[in-house]
Every structure is written in structure tokens, then in C-alpha cells.
Write a protein that holds these residues in place. Structure first.
Motif, PDB file in Angstrom:
ATOM      1  N   MET A 101       0.831  -1.199   0.000  1.00 40.32           N
ATOM      2  CA  MET A 101       0.000   0.000   0.000  1.00 40.32           C
ATOM      3  C   MET A 101       0.873   1.260   0.000  1.00 40.32           C
ATOM      4  O   MET A 101       1.957   1.265   0.550  1.00 40.32           O
ATOM      5  N   LEU A 102       0.333   2.304  -0.572  1.00 37.34           N
ATOM      6  CA  LEU A 102       1.062   3.565  -0.585  1.00 37.34           C
ATOM      7  C   LEU A 102       1.051   4.200   0.800  1.00 37.34           C
ATOM      8  O   LEU A 102       0.071   4.096   1.526  1.00 37.34           O
ATOM      9  N   SER A 103       2.141   4.866   1.136  1.00 35.43           N
ATOM     10  CA  SER A 103       2.180   5.614   2.386  1.00 35.43           C
ATOM     11  C   SER A 103       1.306   6.854   2.248  1.00 35.43           C
ATOM     12  O   SER A 103       0.925   7.251   1.142  1.00 35.43           O
ATOM     13  N   LYS A 104       1.023   7.461   3.385  1.00 33.93           N
ATOM     14  CA  LYS A 104       0.231   8.690   3.341  1.00 33.93           C
ATOM     15  C   LYS A 104       0.975   9.774   2.583  1.00 33.93           C
ATOM     16  O   LYS A 104       0.383  10.601   1.901  1.00 33.93           O
ATOM     17  N   LYS A 105       2.287   9.780   2.717  1.00 34.38           N
ATOM     18  CA  LYS A 105       3.082  10.763   1.986  1.00 34.38           C
ATOM     19  C   LYS A 105       2.793  10.708   0.495  1.00 34.38           C
ATOM     20  O   LYS A 105       2.529  11.725  -0.142  1.00 34.38           O
ATOM     21  N   THR A 106       2.847   9.500  -0.049  1.00 38.59           N
ATOM     22  CA  THR A 106       2.603   9.351  -1.486  1.00 38.59           C
ATOM     23  C   THR A 106       1.170   9.716  -1.830  1.00 38.59           C
ATOM     24  O   THR A 106       0.900  10.364  -2.840  1.00 38.59           O
ATOM     25  N   LYS A 107       0.260   9.296  -0.983  1.00 41.59           N
ATOM     26  CA  LYS A 107      -1.148   9.601  -1.208  1.00 41.59           C
ATOM     27  C   LYS A 107      -1.358  11.111  -1.225  1.00 41.59           C
ATOM     28  O   LYS A 107      -2.021  11.651  -2.119  1.00 41.59           O
ATOM     29  N   TYR A 108      -0.797  11.775  -0.227  1.00 41.90           N
ATOM     30  CA  TYR A 108      -0.919  13.230  -0.151  1.00 41.90           C
ATOM     31  C   TYR A 108      -0.272  13.878  -1.373  1.00 41.90           C
ATOM     32  O   TYR A 108      -0.789  14.852  -1.925  1.00 41.90           O
ATOM     33  N   ALA A 109       0.862  13.329  -1.778  1.00 40.30           N
ATOM     34  CA  ALA A 109       1.552  13.870  -2.952  1.00 40.30           C
ATOM     35  C   ALA A 109       0.651  13.780  -4.174  1.00 40.30           C
ATOM     36  O   ALA A 109       0.546  14.731  -4.960  1.00 40.30           O
ATOM     37  N   LEU A 110      -0.015  12.654  -4.327  1.00 40.98           N
ATOM     38  CA  LEU A 110      -0.900  12.492  -5.476  1.00 40.98           C
ATOM     39  C   LEU A 110      -2.074  13.466  -5.406  1.00 40.98           C
ATOM     40  O   LEU A 110      -2.467  14.049  -6.425  1.00 40.98           O
ATOM     41  N   HIS A 111      -2.609  13.635  -4.218  1.00 38.00           N
ATOM     42  CA  HIS A 111      -3.705  14.596  -4.068  1.00 38.00           C
ATOM     43  C   HIS A 111      -3.234  16.010  -4.389  1.00 38.00           C
ATOM     44  O   HIS A 111      -3.931  16.772  -5.060  1.00 38.00           O
ATOM     45  N   ALA A 112      -2.043  16.337  -3.900  1.00 42.36           N
ATOM     46  CA  ALA A 112      -1.506  17.676  -4.147  1.00 42.36           C
ATOM     47  C   ALA A 112      -1.269  17.891  -5.636  1.00 42.36           C
ATOM     48  O   ALA A 112      -1.634  18.935  -6.187  1.00 42.36           O
ATOM     49  N   LEU A 113      -0.674  16.904  -6.274  1.00 41.23           N
ATOM     50  CA  LEU A 113      -0.412  17.033  -7.710  1.00 41.23           C
ATOM     51  C   LEU A 113      -1.718  17.164  -8.488  1.00 41.23           C
ATOM     52  O   LEU A 113      -1.816  17.945  -9.444  1.00 41.23           O
ATOM     53  N   PRO A 161      -3.262  -6.270   1.607  1.00 42.79           N
ATOM     54  CA  PRO A 161      -3.751  -5.844   0.298  1.00 42.79           C
ATOM     55  C   PRO A 161      -2.686  -5.737  -0.777  1.00 42.79           C
ATOM     56  O   PRO A 161      -1.559  -5.347  -0.491  1.00 42.79           O
ATOM     57  N   ILE A 162      -3.065  -6.051  -1.986  1.00 39.00           N
ATOM     58  CA  ILE A 162      -2.216  -5.862  -3.156  1.00 39.00           C
ATOM     59  C   ILE A 162      -2.471  -4.490  -3.764  1.00 39.00           C
ATOM     60  O   ILE A 162      -1.576  -3.859  -4.293  1.00 39.00           O
ATOM     61  N   ALA A 163      -3.699  -4.015  -3.618  1.00 37.81           N
ATOM     62  CA  ALA A 163      -4.051  -2.679  -4.105  1.00 37.81           C
ATOM     63  C   ALA A 163      -3.170  -1.639  -3.436  1.00 37.81           C
ATOM     64  O   ALA A 163      -2.692  -1.831  -2.325  1.00 37.81           O
ATOM     65  N   LEU A 164      -2.948  -0.523  -4.115  1.00 36.87           N
ATOM     66  CA  LEU A 164      -2.091   0.527  -3.578  1.00 36.87           C
ATOM     67  C   LEU A 164      -2.844   1.449  -2.619  1.00 36.87           C
ATOM     68  O   LEU A 164      -2.229   2.174  -1.852  1.00 36.87           O
ATOM     69  N   LEU A 165      -4.156   1.407  -2.666  1.00 36.17           N
ATOM     70  CA  LEU A 165      -4.951   2.229  -1.760  1.00 36.17           C
ATOM     71  C   LEU A 165      -6.062   1.386  -1.154  1.00 36.17           C
ATOM     72  O   LEU A 165      -6.628   0.525  -1.832  1.00 36.17           O
ATOM     73  N   PRO A 166      -6.400   1.650   0.092  1.00 41.06           N
ATOM     74  CA  PRO A 166      -7.476   0.894   0.748  1.00 41.06           C
ATOM     75  C   PRO A 166      -8.806   1.025   0.006  1.00 41.06           C
ATOM     76  O   PRO A 166      -9.591   0.078  -0.023  1.00 41.06           O
ATOM     77  N   CYS A 167      -9.007   2.174  -0.631  1.00 39.76           N
ATOM     78  CA  CYS A 167     -10.304   2.422  -1.266  1.00 39.76           C
ATOM     79  C   CYS A 167     -10.466   1.656  -2.581  1.00 39.76           C
ATOM     80  O   CYS A 167     -11.531   1.717  -3.199  1.00 39.76           O
ATOM     81  N   ASN A 191     -10.050  -7.167  -1.216  1.00 36.21           N
ATOM     82  CA  ASN A 191     -10.130  -8.026  -0.030  1.00 36.21           C
ATOM     83  C   ASN A 191     -10.053  -7.266   1.283  1.00 36.21           C
ATOM     84  O   ASN A 191     -10.372  -7.807   2.329  1.00 36.21           O
ATOM     85  N   TYR A 192      -9.566  -6.042   1.239  1.00 37.93           N
ATOM     86  CA  TYR A 192      -9.369  -5.288   2.488  1.00 37.93           C
ATOM     87  C   TYR A 192      -9.894  -3.855   2.327  1.00 37.93           C
ATOM     88  O   TYR A 192      -9.273  -2.913   2.789  1.00 37.93           O
ATOM     89  N   VAL A 233      -7.837   5.529 -11.340  1.00 39.47           N
ATOM     90  CA  VAL A 233      -6.575   5.036 -11.884  1.00 39.47           C
ATOM     91  C   VAL A 233      -6.055   3.858 -11.061  1.00 39.47           C
ATOM     92  O   VAL A 233      -5.541   2.878 -11.613  1.00 39.47           O
ATOM     93  N   MET A 234      -6.225   3.940  -9.753  1.00 36.44           N
ATOM     94  CA  MET A 234      -5.701   2.880  -8.894  1.00 36.44           C
ATOM     95  C   MET A 234      -6.465   1.568  -9.071  1.00 36.44           C
ATOM     96  O   MET A 234      -5.914   0.495  -8.835  1.00 36.44           O
ATOM     97  N   ILE A 235      -7.708   1.671  -9.461  1.00 38.78           N
ATOM     98  CA  ILE A 235      -8.468   0.461  -9.775  1.00 38.78           C
ATOM     99  C   ILE A 235      -7.844  -0.231 -10.988  1.00 38.78           C
ATOM    100  O   ILE A 235      -7.669  -1.457 -11.009  1.00 38.78           O
ATOM    101  N   GLN A 236      -7.462   0.577 -11.966  1.00 37.16           N
ATOM    102  CA  GLN A 236      -6.822  -0.005 -13.157  1.00 37.16           C
ATOM    103  C   GLN A 236      -5.463  -0.607 -12.812  1.00 37.16           C
ATOM    104  O   GLN A 236      -5.128  -1.709 -13.264  1.00 37.16           O
TER     105      GLN A 236
END
Lengths: 137, 137
Positions: A1-13, B85-91, B95-96, B114-117
DNA sequence: TTTAAACCCTATAAAAAAGATAGGGTTTAT
DNA sequence: ATAAACCCTATCTTTTTTATAGGGTTTAAA
């Protein structure tokens, strides 16, 4: 899973991508929009800037702005920057290689071989998806 | 990156795969071969057993053995079991699943789309690679 | 030229996850 | 009977992640 840092980065971008018409965008605005700590987000934006994705302008009226075209910002770049390796094992990482402690010989290791293939195929995906894809939703 | 648990699990499965002719394999032998703590490895093997990948036999002469054919053990199964999870985001996890705190609306979120893809394409890879591929090196 | 807005930097700390250890109980082949 | 091996629960240490704090520097505009 992505860290919050990466998630936040994606949201910011994404936010910056949506506001490309404005010259600059305030950290404050991005932080507020997504409920992120101002200071934490600041660190992330600095990293994105250092990596050449963002530019910034100081002083009154300053802020951050996208320096690259959205289609030139692949997910792989953002993930590597904030989360590190994309490979599943250090011994197959292109950018963060380290030998595996448990492996006696990489050459004979079947796990290594398979993970190289997984890495290459995963990279194809993550290099192919860009900020543009996120913006297009 | 994979956790040590998953890495150890893959090494153990590989070891068991290579010793399928023997009825059982001792935890001790696997642990020693790869320099893993006996007890830590025991926990991992128990999880693999619970998940139906391994069988075990108690008492003198006992040990663990593969219960499935190597080609029926995809990486995706092992990773999900030990790492989640294998997905990069919980959403976007199948499975999780959990909603994202930063997302106001999944339906409008381009990152989600995009993350679904990415998830689907990644899954294809990890479901396609099996223990058999590791053993074949 | 002052000042407020915003960027830039370093250090520290709280929280969560990963990794490992300990110790004893139960089962079973010999 | 007993030794070898599996099974279970609890605890602890280390590392990583996720912040927080506080102040310094730059710059645009009034």
C-alpha cells in the motif's frame, strides 16, 4: 500500500493539475481541501520540488505550481520519490538495490528471477499511468 | 516491498517445493537453511497451513509439506496472506476495502479510478506467477 | 522600506507496524 | 514412556511512519 506521503503527494499534484490556470497555489489551500497537516504537506511539496516536478514562488502572492505536463508525471516517479522502491524485493530493485540477507546466491535464487519479471511488468503499468490519467477521470 | 514474513514464506514454500519427495520437512531445516528464527518461521508456516497451502504432521518424523501443486499457488495468494492488500490504496482493495480519509467522493476521485486499473493489471501479474515459476528457475 | 505572506530548514516526538522472543501445552511415532 | 515436533498466547524491541514545533529566510506589494 502507498504511504500517506505518497497519497498526499498524489492529491496535491491532482490539485495543482486542476488549478494550472492560476499562477500559483497555496499549501494552505491544498492542505485544507484534503484535511492534511500544513507542515507535513510542506515537506512533501518540497520533495516534489527537489525532484523537479514542481516550481515555487516565494513572497506575497507566491505558492506552488506544476512545472511538468501532467502526461510527463508517471505514477512510478511519484511513488519512488516518496515511498521508495517499486520492486517487491531489495535484490531486484533498479533504484534501491540491496542484496537479500536470506539469499545465498542471487544467481541460483528462483524468487529473485521471478521478482525481476514482476518488477518489469509492474513498472510498465506505473510508468504508463500518469497524472494526466488521474485528471481525466 | 514485501515484508520479511512474506519473503520468509516464499523461501519456505520454495524449500518445501524442492523437497516434495520427502514426506515432511522440519521447520528447523528451513529455518537453518535461510537463517530465520525458528519461532518466527513457525508462525508463518502456521498461517500458510491455516490458508490451506500446507499440511503438517505431528510427532516424531513429523513436519510440514505442500498440500497444493506449485502451479496452484500464485504469488497473489501468499502476499495477501502475509502482507495484506495488493491494491495501492485501501479504497480500491478487493479483499481489504476501506474508504480513504482524504477523499471526499470516491466517485469523483481520479486517483481512485486510476488505482483500480493499476490494481487489476497488477493482479494479473501476481495471479499469473506461481510457486512453479520460482521452482523452475 | 516595512511588513505580511509564504517558502525553507532542523530537530524532536508520538503512534503504528514489523520483527522477534519466550515459554509452555499438546500430539504422536517410536 | 518419552522425545520429537507441532500448536498457542503473550510480551517486548526495533524500525518506520506520521506527524509537530519553532524558528529563519525570501520576496511582493503597500
Amino acid at each position: 500500500m502507498l504511504s500517506k506521503k505518497t497519497k498526499y503527494a498524489l492529491h496535491a499534484l491532482t490539485y495543482l493539475g486542476k488549478h494550472r490556470e492560476e499562477k500559483t497555489v497555496l499549501i494552505h489551500d491544498i492542505a485544507e481541501e484534503h484535511g492534511i497537516s500544513h507542515k507535513f504537506l510542506e515537506n512533501i511539496l518540497l520533495e516534489l520540488k527537489k525532484a523537479g516536478l514542481l516550481g515555487s514562488k516565494k513572497g506575497k502572492g507566491g505558492g506552488y505550481y506544476l512545472i511538468k505536463e501532467p502526461q510527463d508525471i508517471p505514477l512510478s516517479k511519484v511513488i519512488r520519490l516518496l515511498d521508495g522502491p517499486i520492486a517487491l524485493l531489495p535484490c531486484v530493485s533498479l533504484n534501491y538495490y540491496e542484496p537479500c540477507a536470506e539469499c545465498k546466491s542471487e544467481v541460483e535464487c528462483g524468487i529473485n528471477k521471478v521478482m525481476i519479471q514482476v518488477r518489469d511488468e509492474t513498472l510498465k503499468i506505473l510508468e504508463n499511468k500518469t497524472l494526466q490519467d488521474i485528471l481525466e477521470k
